[in-house]
Design an enzyme around this catalytic site. Structure first.
Site, short mmCIF file in Angstrom:
data_model
loop_
_atom_site.label_atom_id
_atom_site.label_comp_id
_atom_site.label_asym_id
_atom_site.label_seq_id
_atom_site.Cartn_x
_atom_site.Cartn_y
_atom_site.Cartn_z
N ARG A 18 -22.42 -8.42 -45.62
CA ARG A 18 -21.45 -7.74 -44.63
C ARG A 18 -21.86 -6.47 -43.82
NH1 ARG A 18 -16.50 -7.18 -47.83
NH2 ARG A 18 -17.25 -9.41 -47.93
N SER A 36 0.85 -1.09 -0.08
CA SER A 36 0.09 -0.12 -0.01
C SER A 36 1.03 1.37 0.05
CB SER A 36 -0.82 -0.07 1.36
OG SER A 36 -1.29 1.51 1.57
#
Lengths: 454, 454, 454, 454
Positions: free
Chosen positions: C310, C271
Site C-alpha cells: 500500500r 462581455s
C-alpha cells in the site's frame, strides 16, 4: 540519437549540453578540486598539477565512458578511473579526493547551466531589442484587439510588441537572478559531510568555489533540489513566453488575418504538396520546442522528492531532463528570434481588418462617450441594441448610430464619427509602450554596466 | 546529442527510433506509395520501379536532410527532393504523388512504432516469464506485507512477484491490442481528401495499406491524434508498471531490509567514494527512465488539440516526444528485465524481518481468530491494547497474549501459538499466484499460436 | 470548495463524484460484503441484514466522516466505525470483516467510475449523432482546408465534422472497453491475501463481485495501478478529443473567419465591456476543462509507482485526481455537446473565404492536372512561379495561369477554369464521410443490441 | 464539491480561495476602482461611495453568480450586474467603469494570492523554526547516511534537519520575493489600452494600485502570464520541498528503520484492519497533496500561450488551477508542519542501525586514513577486498581490517579502531548545521524588522 531532435534544438545550446561538454565540465571540476586541495594542503601540489594537466576531454574516449556508466551506475566512476590512469600512479591516487559522484556531476551541470544561461540571456536581449524596435515603430499602427477570438476594441501593433517585450524583459531579469543566485557549487563527499577531508573541508570548499567561479552554498545540496527545480521552472517560463509570442505570430499569419508574415526565404516554410504555401515555420518550431521544453521542466520539478542523502532515480532523471529543458528552450528562443527578425508587418491589412465588423469593434468607444451622457448601463443597452441591428442588417454601426434616436439624441454627429476612428481610441497605449521600452533599456544598461566584472 | 541519454535508453529501441531508421521508414512509405499508385494506374510502373530502387537510406545524406528541414519546415521536403533527384527525371516527377508531408512522416512513425511495440512485447514476455518463475518458486516464502511503510500482515514473495506478473501481463495485452488495432496508415494528401488522386484515391489507399501491412483507417487522421495519444498512454502505463517494480526492488534492497539484491557483477553499481557499496543500479536507471518516458508521453497527450487540417507545433512536438517515449520506456523495461534476471532473493532475511515487530505483524491473525469468539470490535480492542503493551514493554505479542486474561480466556495457548506462524496466514496467496501465472501462460500461448501469421 | 470549479464541471458528473456519492458507494461495498460473507457462511445472515439495512448515506454525517479522516488517515476508518455503531453491537462486530481501507475505497471509486463512464458514453453518443448529422448535411459544403495556419486546398465542412465524429467514435469504443474490461472489484484484505477469511476468501470474492456487478480480478490490485491509470488515460484522451473540436470551433469563430458561431442565447458569451461581443463561451470552457482534466489524469499516471502492498501518498493522490479527471472531462464533453448542438454554420462565408487567396488555394488542383502533362516537378515549379506572380500582382491565379505560356500550353482554358472550382476538388471526402458515419452507426447499433444486458 | 478534497487542503487556505472570498476580492477591486475613479474625477464621488457601500459579499448570492457565469462566460458579468443593481440607478451606471472582466478576476486572484502567500510564509517559518531546533538538538546524533538506498557513511540527524531547514529557508526567500515583486494590479480595460478612460487612465491606474496595495505593472498583462506562471512555479517548488521532507519521514518511519515516528495521537494513523499499525498519516497526506499541487502548477505553466489580448481557455484554466495549487501546497505544508511538530526521534535506534553493515558504513573513514599512507587507489582496493570478505564471512569489518596484513601494516590498531567511531566521521556537519541555522535566523530577523511596514 534522438530522432529529428535537431529541428527543435539550438545548435549552440546542444553543444553546451553534449556528452563532450559534460565530460569537460566534469574534468573542470576534478582539476579544480585537485588544485583547491593542493592549496589547502590536502594533496601534494605536484599531484594537482599532474591531474590538472590531463583534465582535457580530448584525452578521453567519451563514448566509452558513457557506455561503462550503464553498468557502473554513474559516468563519474569510469571517468575518475580513466583520469586516475592518465594522471599516473603517483598523482592518480589523489584524483577525486574526498568527492562523490554527485559532487562532480551536479557541479558539471551547474557549469553548463551557467553557459546555457549566458546564451539565453544574449538571445533574449536580441529578441527584446527587436520587440522594442517594433513597439516604437508601430506605436500608432492600429490593429484589432482580439479577445476570446473576437474583435474587441482597437489596439496597436506597437502595444502588442510591447507586451512581448515586457514579458521578455522580465525573463531576462529572472534568468539574471538565477545566474547570479541560483547556481551553486556541489561538494559534500559521500553523504554531504565532507568527512573524508577532516578539518580541511571548509577550506577546500572555499578554494573550489573560487576556482570554478561558482557560489559556495550554505551546505551541500545533494538531495535539496530546489535550485535545480528553480532552474527548470525559469526555463519553463521562458519557454512559455516564447510560446505566447509564437502563438500570436501564428494567429496573425493565418490566411484570413495575414497581418504579419515570417518573410520569404528561398526553401523556407514550403510545402511538399502545395507550391503557394508560405508556412510560418519558425513560429511552428518555436511552439513545438516550447512544449517539449516545458515537458522536460515538468519532469525535473516532479522529481524533487530525493530520498535521504542520494536519490535512486529522481536524481538520474535530471541528468537528461535539465539539459534537454535548456536545449529545447533555446530552440524556442532561437526560432522566435528568427521569426521576429525577419517579420514583415502589414499595417494596411491591420487597418483593413479593423473594418471587418462594420464598426462593431468600436462599440466600447461609442459606449464610453455615450455613457458620459446617459450612464453606463443605459449606454451599454443602447449600443448593444444598435450592434444587434448593425449585425442583422449588415450595415455599419456608425450609420445605425447616426440614425438611432436615443444615441443621436445624446451625441452629436461629429462625436459619433470620432468614436469610429481607431487611432483616437488607443487610450494609454503609447504610455504603456514607453514604459515597456524604458524598463528594457534600463535592464540593458544595468547589464552593460555589470559587464566588466561579469 | 542528448547528454547521458544513452544511460536511459535501450540501444535497440534507440536504433529503431534514429534519424536513419526514420528516413528509411519514410522511404518505405514513398516506395510503397509509388508501387500502389502504379498498381492503381496512377503512375507508370517503370517510374514506380525506379523510385522503389532508390528507397534505401544508405543512398541519402541523412544529416543534410535533417539540417535542411530546419528551414524547410519538414524533413519530408528535402527528402522528397533528394529522392526525386535520385529517381531520375522521368520517374522523379512521380515521387510523393498526391501525398503530403504528414502522410509520410506519420506513416513512418507508425512503422517505427510497430517495430517498437514488437520489441517491447518480447521484453515484457521475458519479464513475465521471470516473474512467473519467481512467483512459483517463492509461493510459500513468507515475507512482511508492508502498507504505508509499516509491517502489516505476512505475504509471500511469490505473491509479490505475481503482482508484478499480473500488471506486466495486462500491459502485454494492452500493447498487443495497440499493435493490432491502434496503428494505421496515414494517407490523405494536402488536407486529407486525396484530392490530387481524383477517383483513384480509395484504390491507392487500399494498395498502400497492403504494401505496408498497416491497417487502413476509416479516414485520414492528420489532426485526429487519439491514435498517437493512445500509443503514448500505453507507453506511459508500461513505464508506470516498470516504476512500480523498480520501486519495490529499491525498497527491498535497502540496507535495513536487504531482502533482495540485484546481484554482484564486477564494476556494477559501485561507488566512486565507498568501496563497499552495491547500488541497485538497474532499478535506479529503470525508475529514472520511467519518469522520463512518462514526461514525454504527457507532452504527446497534452498536444492533442491539433488545429484544422494540420497543426502548427502540436504535431511537430510529437516528432520527438513519441520516439523518446518509446526509447525511455524501453530503457525502463530493459533495466527491469536485467534487475529481475539477476535478482538474488534472501528468503531467510525475509523470515527474519517478519520478526522485527515482536509479533505485531500477526495482529490481524490474532484479531481474526479472536473475533470468532468475541466479535470483531472487541477483538480489535483487545489486540490493540495488547499491541500497545507489547510495544511499550518490548515483549513479543505472543507472550503478552498468552498472559492476557481476556485473550487467553477466549483462545487456547495452541491457537495463540498458531496465530503467530506466518506461513499459516497467507490466506489465498497461492490461489492468486496460480491465477496470475495461468493468465500469463494463456497470453503466451495465444501469442505463440498467432506467431505464424504475426 | 474549489473556487469557480463549477464552471468547468458537468453537474451530473460532479454529483457522481461527490462526498455523498462516494460514501454511498463505500456503503454499497460494505453492505455487499456483508451479504457475500453471509452467503459464504463467514458471518451470520442476521448480521448481514442488519448491516445492509444501515448502508444508506443519509444515515451518516458525511462531513464529520471526512473531517475525522484527516487524523485517521482514511475515511474508511470513521465510516466503518459509524456503520458498526448503527448496525448495533451484534451485527457491528461483523462490519468490514476481512477487508481493508483500500478495498472499500478502491471499489467505491470503481463503482463511481462505472456511473461516470455511463454518463460519458451517453454524452459522447449525443455528440457523435450531432457530428454525423453535420457531416451528412455539409457533405458538399466546401470550405478552406487549413494547414499550418494557411489555406491549403479545399475540404468540406462535412469532412471536418466527420473527423470529429471519427475521433469521438473511437473514444466511445475506448470507454466501452474500459467499462467492460477495465473496472474490477478490489478485495484483498490487509495486504492482499484475504488472510482474515481463511479458506472462504475465494468464495466471498466471487459473491462480492456478483453482488456489485464488478469483474473479479485475477488477484487484488492494491498497488498494481495500471487499471486506474488506464482509466485516467482514457479520460485524458476523451478530453484531448474535446480540446481538438473546441480548438476548431474557436478558430472558425474568429471574427476574420466567422464560419461558425455558437449561436445567440440571451446572456451567453457576452462581455462586461463590449456590448457587441458574442464570445464562443462553450468552446472556451471546453478547452479549459480539457486542460484541467488532462492535468488530473497526468497526476494519476505519474503516481503509478505504489510502494509494496500500500502506497503512502501515491494512492491518496488518486482519491481526488481520478474523480476530478472525470468531472472536468465531463465538463469538456458537456460544453462541446452544447457548442455543437447550437452551432450555426455559415456556408456562404465558407465559400467566400475560399476566394481569399485569389485562387492560390487551388494550386494543388492546378498542379495535379498540369502534372499529368508535364510531370510533377515541372508542374510544381510552374505553379509556384505563377503563384508568386499572382501574389505579387494581387491578381487571381486563374487569370495568371490563363496568360502563362507554359501552363496555357499544356492545359486548355476549360481545364484551367475547372481547376478553380472547389467542389470539383474534394477528392474522396464523400467516401470518408460515409465511412465515418457507418462506423458510428455500427457502434450505436452494437450498443443498442447490448443494452438489455448492459 | 471535490470528493475527499478536504483531506489534502489546508482549511485556512481553502477559505482564502473559496467562491465567497473570491467574490469579496472582486468586490474589493470594484470598490477600489470606483474610489480611484472618483479621485481622478472620472466618476462622481457620490457614486463611488454608493458603490463602495455595497461591495460586501454577504449582500450577494454567490452560488447564483457562479451559476449564471456558466452561460455568461465569466462570473464578473453577473456580479457586475448585481453590484450595479444594489448600487442604485444613479451610482450603478458607474460600476466597473472602464474595466474588463479580466481586470477584476485577475486582480482578485492577486489579492487572494497575497493572502495565500502570507499564510504560507507564516507556516514555513514555523517549519523552519522546528527544523532549526531539530538541527541544533541533534547536531551530534549520528545516523546512517543513505545513498541509493544503501548505507554510505555516517551523517547526523541534525544535518538531515539542517538540509530540510536550508531548503525551507530558500522557499521563504522565494515566496517573499514573489510577494514583494511578483504580484501586480491588473487593469487595462477591454484590450489593455484603458481606452475607455481617455486621458485619465494613468491616474486611475496609480490610484487603484494604491487603494489595493498592489504593485502597478509597467503595462496591463492580460495575456502576459509569466507572473501567474511564476507564482505557480514557486508553489510547485514549495510543494517539492515538502515532498522531500515527507519522503524522508516516510522512509525513516519504515518498520525496519524506525528512527522517527509521527507520534501517537488517539485515532491518528490507525488502520481499519490492523490494530497495531501506526501509519505516518501526516507525511502520507503531505506527499499526496504535494503531487496534486504540482499537477495544478503544471496546468498553469503549460497554459502560458494566451492568444492575442485574451485567451479562450488557457486563461480560464488558471481560475481553478492556481487556487488549487495554493490549496494543495498549503495542505502539504500544513501536514509537514504537523508531522515535524509531533516528531519522535529515536537516537538510539539511529545508533543501532549504524551497526547494521558490520562496519561497512565506515569504509570511507577507513579508506581515508589508509589513503594517507598507501594512496587512494590502493586504499580503495584494500578496503574493497576487506569489505567483500567482511560481507562474505558476516564478520565486522574492523576485525577483518585488524587481521589484514596490508591494512594493519599501514595503520595502527588504534587508528583502525578510531576509523569505526561514527561520531569521529561527521566531517563538517556541525559547520553546515550552523550555517543553515544562521541563514534562517537572518531571514527571520529581516522579516521581523520589515514587519511594521509589511
Amino acid at each position: 540519437m534522438g530522432q529529428t531532435r535537431e529541428l527543435f534544438a539550438a545548435p549552440t545550446m546542444a553543444a553546451i549540453f553534449s556528452n563532450e561538454a559534460h565530460i569537460q565540465a566534469m574534468l573542470d571540476f576534478e582539476g579544480a578540486l585537485a588544485r583547491a586541495e593542493a592549496r589547502a594542503g590536502v594533496i601534494p601540489a605536484a599531484a594537482a598539477q599532474a591531474i590538472s594537466d590531463v583534465c582535457r576531454v580530448e584525452l578521453y574516449d567519451v563514448a566509452a565512458v558513457i557506455e561503462q556508466a550503464r553498468a557502473a551506475g554513474a559516468h563519474s566512476i569510469p571517468l575518475v578511473a580513466a583520469l586516475a590512469g592518465l594522471a599516473g600512479s603517483d598523482a592518480g591516487r589523489y584524483v577525486h579526493w574526498g568527492a562523490t559522484s554527485q559532487d562532480v556531476i551536479d557541479t558539471a551541470l551547474m557549469l553548463q547551466a551557467r553557459a546555457g544561461l549566458d546564451w539565453l540571456l544574449a538571445e533574449l536581449l536580441a529578441i527584446g531589442a527587436r520587440c522594442a524596435a517594433l513597439a516604437q515603430q508601430h506605436r500608432l499602427t492600429p490593429m484589432a484587439g482580439r479577445t476570446l477570438t473576437q474583435h474587441a476594441t482597437p489596439t496597436s501593433f506597437g502595444l502588442k510588441s510591447a507586451h512581448w517585450l515586457s514579458a521578455v524583459t522580465r525573463q531576462i531579469e529572472r534568468l539574471q537572478r538565477v545566474r547570479a543566485e541560483g547556481l551553486a557549487l556541489q561538494f559534500g563527499g559521500a553523504v554531504g559531510t565532507l568527512s573524508a577531508l577532516g578539518d580541511a573541508g571548509p577550506s577546500v570548499l572555499e578554494q573550489l568555489a573560487q576556482e570554478l567561479g561558482l557560489p559556495q552554498p550554505d551546505l551541500p545540496w545533494h538531495t535539496d533540489r530546489d535550485r535545480v527545480a528553480a532552474l527548470a521552472a525559469a526555463l519553463s517560463l521562458v519557454a512559455g513566453v516564447m510560446a505566447k509570442i509564437a502563438t500570436d505570430l501564428l494567429l496573425l499569419s493565418q490566411t484570413e488575418v495575414a497581418e504579419v508574415s515570417e518573410g520569404v526565404v528561398e526553401g523556407k516554410g514550403g510545402s511538399s504538396a502545395m507550391p503557394h504555401k508560405r508556412n510560418p515555420a519558425e513560429a511552428t518550431f518555436a511552439l513545438a520546442a516550447a512544449r517539449m521544453a516545458q515537458g522536460q521542466a515538468a519532469v525535473v520539478m516532479g522529481a524533487m522528492a530525493h530520498e535521504h542523502e542520494r536519490a535512486a532515480g529522481a536524481w538520474h532523471a535530471e541528468w537528461v531532463a535539465l539539459p534537454d529543458a535548456f536545449v529545447y528552450t533555446a530552440g524556442a528562443v532561437e526560432r522566435v528570434q528568427s521569426a521576429l527578425s525577419g517579420l514583415t508587418v502589414d499595417a494596411s491589412r491591420m487597418r483593413a481588418n479593423l473594418d471587418l465588423t462594420g464598426g462593431l469593434i468600436l462599440t466600447e468607444a461609442l459606449t464610453t462617450v455615450l455613457a458620459e451622457r446617459v450612464g453606463r448601463p443605459e449606454a451599454f443597452r443602447l449600443v448593444k441594441d444598435a450592434s444587434d441591428r448593425s449585425r442583422a442588417a449588415g450595415r455599419h454601426l456608425r450609420d445605425i448610430a447616426q440614425d438611432d434616436a436615443a444615441i443621436a439624441g445624446a451625441l452629436t454627429a461629429r462625436e459619433i464619427e470620432r468614436a469610429f476612428d481607431p487611432a483616437r481610441h488607443l487610450g494609454s497605449a503609447s504610455l504603456f509602450i514607453e514604459r515597456a521600452v524604458e524598463r528594457f533599456t534600463w535592464i540593458v544598461e544595468r547589464l552593460n554596466a555589470a559587464e566588466p566584472e561579469g
